[in-house]
Design a protein around this motif. Structure first.
Motif, mmCIF file in Angstrom:
data_model
loop_
_atom_site.group_PDB
_atom_site.id
_atom_site.type_symbol
_atom_site.label_atom_id
_atom_site.label_comp_id
_atom_site.label_asym_id
_atom_site.label_seq_id
_atom_site.Cartn_x
_atom_site.Cartn_y
_atom_site.Cartn_z
ATOM 1 N N VAL A 1 5.984 14.220 0.044
ATOM 2 C CA VAL A 1 5.486 12.954 -0.226
ATOM 3 C C VAL A 1 5.717 11.858 1.125
ATOM 4 O O VAL A 1 4.944 11.392 1.689
ATOM 5 N N ASP A 2 6.947 12.431 1.881
ATOM 6 C CA ASP A 2 6.982 11.543 3.209
ATOM 7 C C ASP A 2 6.079 11.915 4.235
ATOM 8 O O ASP A 2 5.616 11.278 4.725
ATOM 9 N N GLN A 3 5.827 13.217 4.085
ATOM 10 C CA GLN A 3 4.744 13.814 5.242
ATOM 11 C C GLN A 3 3.426 13.261 4.797
ATOM 12 O O GLN A 3 2.790 13.010 5.766
ATOM 13 N N TYR A 4 3.077 13.150 3.717
ATOM 14 C CA TYR A 4 1.691 12.545 3.183
ATOM 15 C C TYR A 4 1.627 11.059 3.576
ATOM 16 O O TYR A 4 0.741 10.693 4.066
ATOM 17 N N SER A 5 2.737 10.435 3.307
ATOM 18 C CA SER A 5 2.736 9.137 3.729
ATOM 19 C C SER A 5 2.625 8.795 5.093
ATOM 20 O O SER A 5 1.797 7.875 5.789
ATOM 21 N N LYS A 6 3.262 9.561 5.957
ATOM 22 C CA LYS A 6 3.106 9.564 7.623
ATOM 23 C C LYS A 6 1.591 9.662 7.790
ATOM 24 O O LYS A 6 1.143 9.096 8.744
ATOM 25 N N ASP A 7 1.010 10.751 7.271
ATOM 26 C CA ASP A 7 -0.471 11.170 7.342
ATOM 27 C C ASP A 7 -1.324 9.918 7.082
ATOM 28 O O ASP A 7 -1.929 9.710 7.978
ATOM 29 N N SER B 1 -0.856 7.039 9.752
ATOM 30 C CA SER B 1 -1.779 7.274 10.981
ATOM 31 C C SER B 1 -3.119 7.359 10.617
ATOM 32 O O SER B 1 -4.080 6.898 11.546
ATOM 33 N N GLN B 2 -3.568 7.720 9.502
ATOM 34 C CA GLN B 2 -5.059 7.556 9.045
ATOM 35 C C GLN B 2 -5.367 5.860 9.248
ATOM 36 O O GLN B 2 -6.513 5.603 9.583
ATOM 37 N N LEU B 3 -4.537 5.299 8.441
ATOM 38 C CA LEU B 3 -4.751 3.668 8.497
ATOM 39 C C LEU B 3 -4.799 3.275 9.649
ATOM 40 O O LEU B 3 -5.969 2.417 9.960
ATOM 41 N N LYS B 4 -3.930 3.620 10.714
ATOM 42 C CA LYS B 4 -3.943 2.981 12.022
ATOM 43 C C LYS B 4 -5.385 3.464 12.775
ATOM 44 O O LYS B 4 -5.820 2.497 13.509
ATOM 45 N N GLY B 5 -5.622 4.509 12.763
ATOM 46 C CA GLY B 5 -6.927 5.148 13.266
ATOM 47 C C GLY B 5 -8.007 4.318 12.766
ATOM 48 O O GLY B 5 -9.075 4.036 13.328
ATOM 49 N N ALA B 6 -8.092 4.128 11.515
ATOM 50 C CA ALA B 6 -9.177 3.483 10.669
ATOM 51 C C ALA B 6 -9.458 2.298 11.155
ATOM 52 O O ALA B 6 -10.474 1.928 11.651
ATOM 53 N N VAL B 7 -8.294 1.629 11.318
ATOM 54 C CA VAL B 7 -8.273 0.050 11.651
ATOM 55 C C VAL B 7 -8.653 -0.158 13.166
ATOM 56 O O VAL B 7 -9.546 -0.957 13.112
ATOM 57 N N THR C 1 0.793 -1.339 0.001
ATOM 58 C CA THR C 1 0.050 0.118 0.047
ATOM 59 C C THR C 1 0.909 1.173 0.018
ATOM 60 O O THR C 1 0.737 2.161 -0.820
ATOM 61 N N PHE C 2 1.739 1.421 0.970
ATOM 62 C CA PHE C 2 2.766 2.639 1.032
ATOM 63 C C PHE C 2 3.716 2.548 0.000
ATOM 64 O O PHE C 2 3.943 3.829 -0.529
ATOM 65 N N SER C 3 4.279 1.498 -0.711
ATOM 66 C CA SER C 3 4.917 1.683 -1.716
ATOM 67 C C SER C 3 4.122 2.310 -2.790
ATOM 68 O O SER C 3 4.916 3.244 -3.533
ATOM 69 N N ASP C 4 2.915 1.937 -3.070
ATOM 70 C CA ASP C 4 2.053 2.426 -4.117
ATOM 71 C C ASP C 4 1.904 3.829 -4.196
ATOM 72 O O ASP C 4 1.747 4.584 -5.203
ATOM 73 N N ILE C 5 1.431 4.039 -2.901
ATOM 74 C CA ILE C 5 1.118 5.401 -2.504
ATOM 75 C C ILE C 5 2.106 6.460 -2.854
ATOM 76 O O ILE C 5 1.901 7.597 -3.442
ATOM 77 N N GLU C 6 3.331 6.132 -2.428
ATOM 78 C CA GLU C 6 4.369 6.898 -2.884
ATOM 79 C C GLU C 6 4.654 7.257 -4.207
ATOM 80 O O GLU C 6 4.909 8.171 -4.533
ATOM 81 N N MET C 7 4.590 6.139 -4.863
ATOM 82 C CA MET C 7 4.855 5.766 -6.078
ATOM 83 C C MET C 7 3.476 7.058 -7.072
ATOM 84 O O MET C 7 3.782 7.873 -7.732
ATOM 85 N N ARG C 8 2.500 6.762 -6.525
ATOM 86 C CA ARG C 8 1.118 7.481 -7.140
ATOM 87 C C ARG C 8 1.165 9.103 -6.578
ATOM 88 O O ARG C 8 0.973 9.822 -7.671
ATOM 89 N N LEU C 9 1.789 9.392 -5.609
ATOM 90 C CA LEU C 9 1.963 10.734 -5.346
ATOM 91 C C LEU C 9 3.152 11.294 -6.128
ATOM 92 O O LEU C 9 2.973 12.624 -6.669
ATOM 93 N N PHE C 10 4.282 10.885 -6.403
ATOM 94 C CA PHE C 10 5.191 11.133 -7.154
ATOM 95 C C PHE C 10 4.704 11.317 -8.677
ATOM 96 O O PHE C 10 4.752 12.357 -9.450
ATOM 97 N N ASP C 11 4.220 10.167 -9.159
ATOM 98 C CA ASP C 11 3.923 9.946 -10.726
ATOM 99 C C ASP C 11 2.530 10.710 -11.083
ATOM 100 O O ASP C 11 2.409 11.160 -12.125
ATOM 101 N N GLU C 12 1.312 10.371 -10.311
ATOM 102 C CA GLU C 12 0.038 10.874 -10.863
ATOM 103 C C GLU C 12 -0.089 12.289 -10.242
ATOM 104 O O GLU C 12 -0.992 12.984 -10.619
ATOM 105 N N MET C 13 0.239 12.504 -8.872
ATOM 106 C CA MET C 13 -0.121 13.692 -8.362
ATOM 107 C C MET C 13 0.605 14.731 -8.482
ATOM 108 O O MET C 13 0.599 15.753 -8.201
ATOM 109 N N ASN C 14 1.851 14.186 -9.194
ATOM 110 C CA ASN C 14 3.065 15.288 -9.520
ATOM 111 C C ASN C 14 3.661 16.156 -8.435
ATOM 112 O O ASN C 14 3.615 17.343 -8.727
#
Lengths: 163, 320
Positions: B195-201, B204-210, B175-188
């Motif tokens: 990107v690191d900041q978003y990933s950390k965010d 914590s969202q995933l932890k909270g949601a689970v 999930t996180f390797s893909d998110i990183e890729m999508r942020l770089f490539d697709e979200m430009n």
């Protein structure tokens, strides 16, 4: 007028159902029960419960309404363009209930309050007491409700062993 | 590289074009575009040069051919792999976590809420963005993905601890390797720090949601509904309760389907999310028993037949 009356009655019913929602043991930033009670009490035209009423306009904190007021007084709130604001407004669904819409709300809420889906789609102990970690859910619940405090050893064990 | 197809409306043929060479292979007359004498021609040309993006059949991870849905390993590699597994007695259940949880299960979670600006919505995406009126944003996509991942986590916990834990780990890693890729490539986003900041965010969202979904799942529907409201719907005030009701029903029914699957089937990646349009009826006790016997018979025969390749073997139980 009669339909207006019906919507009001419906809102009262919604408020009654919302009051059946359990108090959240874990404090989150926003509370579903509080915000929704406030929303439907307004439609039903009944005063807010005392506890909520004291919570809503905090003395030291600026309330949401005050912020809204400040934002609305400027011509371009938050420095956004007018058409952008219009778009945002259009995207947010508005609170204008018809009689049938209110009925849908009531059925949906009563489904939730009556645990309809948990009872119908019963997953059994296979998922509630998962084989890999049978105490998983019970530990979380105990911790939230403050029934059982775990000591540091148990905590460390979870960190290293994973359960 | 995204594949793009250009439609020639007049000939009704579809030409497949790849990347930069698009204009070269697609032979249109550039002069006619600037013609001022024939307005109709201009309009026609405009239609013809319209590009449509189509990601169907392209690799899940861009640039990695092995993630194309129809990818097949060369025979010699396959044989070598089987040989290694057999001689070293590798634990396939552990190895399988990568391709099943990391690749397949992640892909089904991802595609539920996946949407691109110039592509029509898939059926599952229609449910989330049109029926539930969720905003079409990246973080909303993440919330939808997180919800589906959590559902899989619930089932993975019921597997033997060693394996279930590994499956969960692989799913999260991917999930996180893909998110990183999508942020770089697709979200430009060009800044690694952001990107690191978003990933950390998102972490914590995933932890909270689970956590919130776990509590809701174990206690009652109302708690689950509030968890859904807080996470999936972003805690917005004007929520339509029928939407909450629909999501709670969706979650419970998917979990019900998962609970009726044996460990072996689930670990082999036989599960897929039931489309939202289909109604899930409860099995009667008799039907359940029948299904169980069928599965037991199937896997007993397979195990005994000796036809299974070393890489297809599994020690997980098929009778629960």
């Amino acid at each position: 007028m009669s339909s207006h009356q019906a919507v009001r009655e419906g809102a009262k019913q919604v408020v009654r159902l919302l009051e059946k929602f359990p108090e959240e043991k874990f404090k989150y930033l926003v509370s579903f029960k509080a915000t929704q009670l406030e929303r439907f009490s307004r439609i039903a035209g009944i005063p807010l419960p005392k506890k909520l009423a004291t919570e809503v306009p905090g003395e030291n904190k600026t309330s949401i309404n005050e912020i809204k007021d400040i934002v609305n007084r400027t011509s371009g709130p938050l420095g956004l363009q007018k058409d952008m604001l219009r778009k945002m407004q259009a995207a947010i669904p508005h609170d204008q209930f018809t009689e049938s819409a209110m009925k849908d709300q009531i059925t949906a809420l009563s489904n939730l309050v009556n645990n309809k889906y948990k009872n119908y789609y019963d997953v059994g102990d296979k998922l509630y007491k998962p084989a890999g970690n049978p105490e998983y859910y019970q530990r979380i619940i105990d911790d939230i409700q403050g029934k059982k405090k775990e000591n540091i050893l148990a905590g460390l064990r979870t960190v290293f062993m994973g359960r | 590289m995204l594949k793009c197809t250009a439609r020639k409306s007049s000939l009704n043929t579809v030409t497949k074009l790849y990347g930069i060479n698009a204009a070269k292979t697609y032979n249109y007359n550039p002069v006619s575009l600037y013609s001022t004498t024939n307005k109709n021609l201009q309009a026609d040309q405009k239609k013809q040069t319209e590009l449509e993006f189509d990601t169907h059949g392209s690799p899940i991870v861009r640039g990695q051919k092995s993630t194309i849905p129809e990818y097949k390993l060369p025979k010699w590699k396959e044989a070598l792999g089987e040989y290694v597994i057999k001689t070293f007695g590798l634990d396939m259940d552990k190895i399988r976590a990568g391709p099943v949880a990391g690749s397949y299960y992640y892909s089904i979670c991802k595609e539920q809420g996946l949407q691109y600006e110039n592509e029509p919505l898939s059926d599952s995406a229609k449910f989330f963005y049109e029926d539930l009126k969720l905003p079409k944003t990246f973080s909303q996509w993440f919330q939808i993905t997180a919800l589906h991942e959590w559902m899989l986590f619930v089932r993975m916990r019921a597997m033997p601890f060693k394996y279930g834990r590994n499956y969960q780990q692989k799913l999260v890693d991917k999930t996180f390797s893909d998110i990183e890729m999508r942020l770089f490539d697709e979200m430009n986003i060009h800044s690694g720090r952001i990107v690191d900041q978003y990933s950390k965010d998102f972490n914590s969202q995933l932890k909270g949601a689970v956590f919130a979904y776990d509590v809701g799942f174990y206690t009652d529907d109302t708690t689950l509904a509030t968890a859904v409201w807080r996470n999936l719907f972003g805690g917005r005030k004007n929520i339509d309760y029928t939407h909450l009701d629909a999501v709670v029903k969706y979650i419970r029914s998917q979990l019900y389907v998962m609970s009726r699957m044996s460990d072996r089937e689930f670990a082999l990646g036989k599960f897929k999310f039931v489309p939202t349009k289909e109604k899930i009826n409860k099995l009667s006790a008799q039907e359940e028993e029948e299904m169980k016997q069928k599965i037991i018979k199937k896997y007993e025969e397979l195990d005994k037949s000796g036809l299974l390749l070393p890489s297809d073997k599994s020690n997980l139980s098929y009778d629960n």
